[in-house]
Scaffold this motif. Sequence first.
Motif, PDB file in Angstrom:
ATOM      1  N   SER A   6     -21.750  21.512  16.107  1.00  0.00           N
ATOM      2  CA  SER A   6     -20.456  21.166  16.419  1.00  0.00           C
ATOM      3  C   SER A   6     -20.069  22.185  17.155  1.00  0.00           C
ATOM      4  CB  SER A   6     -19.791  21.245  15.020  1.00  0.00           C
ATOM      5  OG  SER A   6     -18.465  20.844  14.834  1.00  0.00           O
ATOM      6  N   ASP A   7     -19.142  22.964  17.425  1.00  0.00           N
ATOM      7  CA  ASP A   7     -18.344  23.184  18.777  1.00  0.00           C
ATOM      8  C   ASP A   7     -17.370  23.440  18.949  1.00  0.00           C
ATOM      9  OD1 ASP A   7     -18.311  21.925  20.816  1.00  0.00           O
ATOM     10  OD2 ASP A   7     -20.184  23.029  21.342  1.00  0.00           O
ATOM     11  N   CYS A   8     -16.036  23.687  19.273  1.00  0.00           N
ATOM     12  CA  CYS A   8     -15.073  23.865  18.939  1.00  0.00           C
ATOM     13  C   CYS A   8     -14.262  25.247  19.352  1.00  0.00           C
ATOM     14  CB  CYS A   8     -13.945  23.213  17.784  1.00  0.00           C
ATOM     15  SG  CYS A   8     -13.901  24.164  16.070  1.00  0.00           S
ATOM     16  N   THR A   9     -13.061  25.385  19.921  1.00  0.00           N
ATOM     17  CA  THR A   9     -12.099  26.744  20.255  1.00  0.00           C
ATOM     18  C   THR A   9     -11.483  27.045  19.862  1.00  0.00           C
ATOM     19  OG1 THR A   9     -12.569  26.241  22.845  1.00  0.00           O
ATOM     20  CG2 THR A   9     -11.465  28.028  22.347  1.00  0.00           C
ATOM     21  N   PHE A  10     -10.781  27.848  18.974  1.00  0.00           N
ATOM     22  CA  PHE A  10      -9.606  28.091  17.988  1.00  0.00           C
ATOM     23  C   PHE A  10      -8.477  29.051  18.770  1.00  0.00           C
ATOM     24  CE2 PHE A  10     -13.339  27.532  14.474  1.00  0.00           C
ATOM     25  CZ  PHE A  10     -12.380  27.139  13.718  1.00  0.00           C
ATOM     26  N   GLU A  11      -7.571  28.447  19.186  1.00  0.00           N
ATOM     27  CA  GLU A  11      -6.294  29.085  19.545  1.00  0.00           C
ATOM     28  C   GLU A  11      -6.082  30.300  19.378  1.00  0.00           C
ATOM     29  OE1 GLU A  11      -4.865  27.496  22.837  1.00  0.00           O
ATOM     30  OE2 GLU A  11      -6.519  26.058  22.242  1.00  0.00           O
ATOM     31  N   PRO A 118     -15.191  32.010  27.331  1.00  0.00           N
ATOM     32  CA  PRO A 118     -15.071  32.661  28.230  1.00  0.00           C
ATOM     33  C   PRO A 118     -14.011  32.074  29.314  1.00  0.00           C
ATOM     34  CG  PRO A 118     -17.236  30.971  27.945  1.00  0.00           C
ATOM     35  CD  PRO A 118     -15.492  31.541  26.938  1.00  0.00           C
ATOM     36  N   LEU A 119     -13.295  31.829  28.843  1.00  0.00           N
ATOM     37  CA  LEU A 119     -11.900  31.162  30.037  1.00  0.00           C
ATOM     38  C   LEU A 119     -10.815  32.096  29.644  1.00  0.00           C
ATOM     39  CD1 LEU A 119     -12.322  26.925  29.263  1.00  0.00           C
ATOM     40  CD2 LEU A 119     -13.128  28.794  31.597  1.00  0.00           C
ATOM     41  N   LEU A 120     -10.670  31.975  27.825  1.00  0.00           N
ATOM     42  CA  LEU A 120      -9.368  32.729  27.797  1.00  0.00           C
ATOM     43  C   LEU A 120      -9.947  33.866  26.667  1.00  0.00           C
ATOM     44  CD1 LEU A 120      -6.385  30.190  27.743  1.00  0.00           C
ATOM     45  CD2 LEU A 120      -6.995  32.591  29.571  1.00  0.00           C
ATOM     46  N   PRO A 121     -10.370  35.150  27.352  1.00  0.00           N
ATOM     47  CA  PRO A 121     -11.063  35.862  26.135  1.00  0.00           C
ATOM     48  C   PRO A 121     -10.136  36.663  25.201  1.00  0.00           C
ATOM     49  CG  PRO A 121     -11.865  36.776  28.089  1.00  0.00           C
ATOM     50  CD  PRO A 121     -11.043  35.447  28.008  1.00  0.00           C
ATOM     51  N   ASN A 122      -8.785  36.934  25.576  1.00  0.00           N
ATOM     52  CA  ASN A 122      -8.517  37.637  24.769  1.00  0.00           C
ATOM     53  C   ASN A 122      -7.523  36.815  23.793  1.00  0.00           C
ATOM     54  OD1 ASN A 122      -9.325  40.273  25.607  1.00  0.00           O
ATOM     55  ND2 ASN A 122      -7.435  39.839  27.699  1.00  0.00           N
ATOM     56  N   SER A 123      -7.491  35.545  24.316  1.00  0.00           N
ATOM     57  CA  SER A 123      -6.267  34.437  23.377  1.00  0.00           C
ATOM     58  C   SER A 123      -7.033  33.525  22.378  1.00  0.00           C
ATOM     59  CB  SER A 123      -5.676  34.168  24.199  1.00  0.00           C
ATOM     60  OG  SER A 123      -5.848  33.315  25.178  1.00  0.00           O
ATOM     61  N   LYS A 124      -8.162  33.123  23.182  1.00  0.00           N
ATOM     62  CA  LYS A 124      -8.947  31.699  22.414  1.00  0.00           C
ATOM     63  C   LYS A 124     -10.574  32.686  21.969  1.00  0.00           C
ATOM     64  CE  LYS A 124      -6.912  28.614  25.222  1.00  0.00           C
ATOM     65  NZ  LYS A 124      -7.006  27.246  25.270  1.00  0.00           N
ATOM     66  N   THR A 125     -10.973  32.208  20.788  1.00  0.00           N
ATOM     67  CA  THR A 125     -12.290  31.698  20.342  1.00  0.00           C
ATOM     68  C   THR A 125     -13.411  30.533  19.755  1.00  0.00           C
ATOM     69  OG1 THR A 125     -11.453  34.066  19.413  1.00  0.00           O
ATOM     70  CG2 THR A 125     -13.470  33.748  18.420  1.00  0.00           C
ATOM     71  N   ASP A 126     -14.196  30.777  20.500  1.00  0.00           N
ATOM     72  CA  ASP A 126     -14.686  29.567  20.384  1.00  0.00           C
ATOM     73  C   ASP A 126     -16.105  29.943  19.165  1.00  0.00           C
ATOM     74  OD1 ASP A 126     -14.342  28.629  22.928  1.00  0.00           O
ATOM     75  OD2 ASP A 126     -16.082  29.677  24.261  1.00  0.00           O
TER      76      ASP A 126
END
Length: 186
Positions: A6-11, A118-126
Amino acid sequence: MRVFDSDCTFEYSWEEVSTANWRKYCPWNDKSTHVVAVDTLSRKVEPQTGILRTERLITCNQSAPRWIVSLFGGKALSYVYEISYVDPVSKKVTMCSTNLTWSNVLNVRETVVYQPSPLLPNSKTDFKQEAQITALCSGWQKIKNKVEEASVERFSQNAKRGREGFEAVLQMSRRVFGEQRELENQ
């Protein structure tokens, strides 16, 4: 062997996620009420790399499906051994866990990784999660398949609840520590 992934991105930033990770089994996470205790066995920082290595024992009150208990027995408490690595330079948290309870019947090896998106490294975490689930009932292929299928299904349900609970912990952490930072800056 069956594999769950599973994978997701946390904001949230990696800093927020890697910090809140230590609070994901807190009392106000209503999705982790099955966790009875989290004991830190060891914790040290590697001087050359700055990597924080932590070993923990997680005690859970988790019931297995009745048909599995009737086949293999079991108790209400189960134990999970976890090793985690927090690399502040590459901004990567890696957590590896394995079940200690019922390990002679079922082996579950889980790996979780948190890294900046990689898209928004300062505000999102994969977030990436993988579990290899192997039933150890040699000679009973049908039972082995059933145990693995049921285990993957249950793991999937628990993983969904775990992500929901962690999201709540992240929201609470942002609120609490955001207010704390505001007070410090006044």
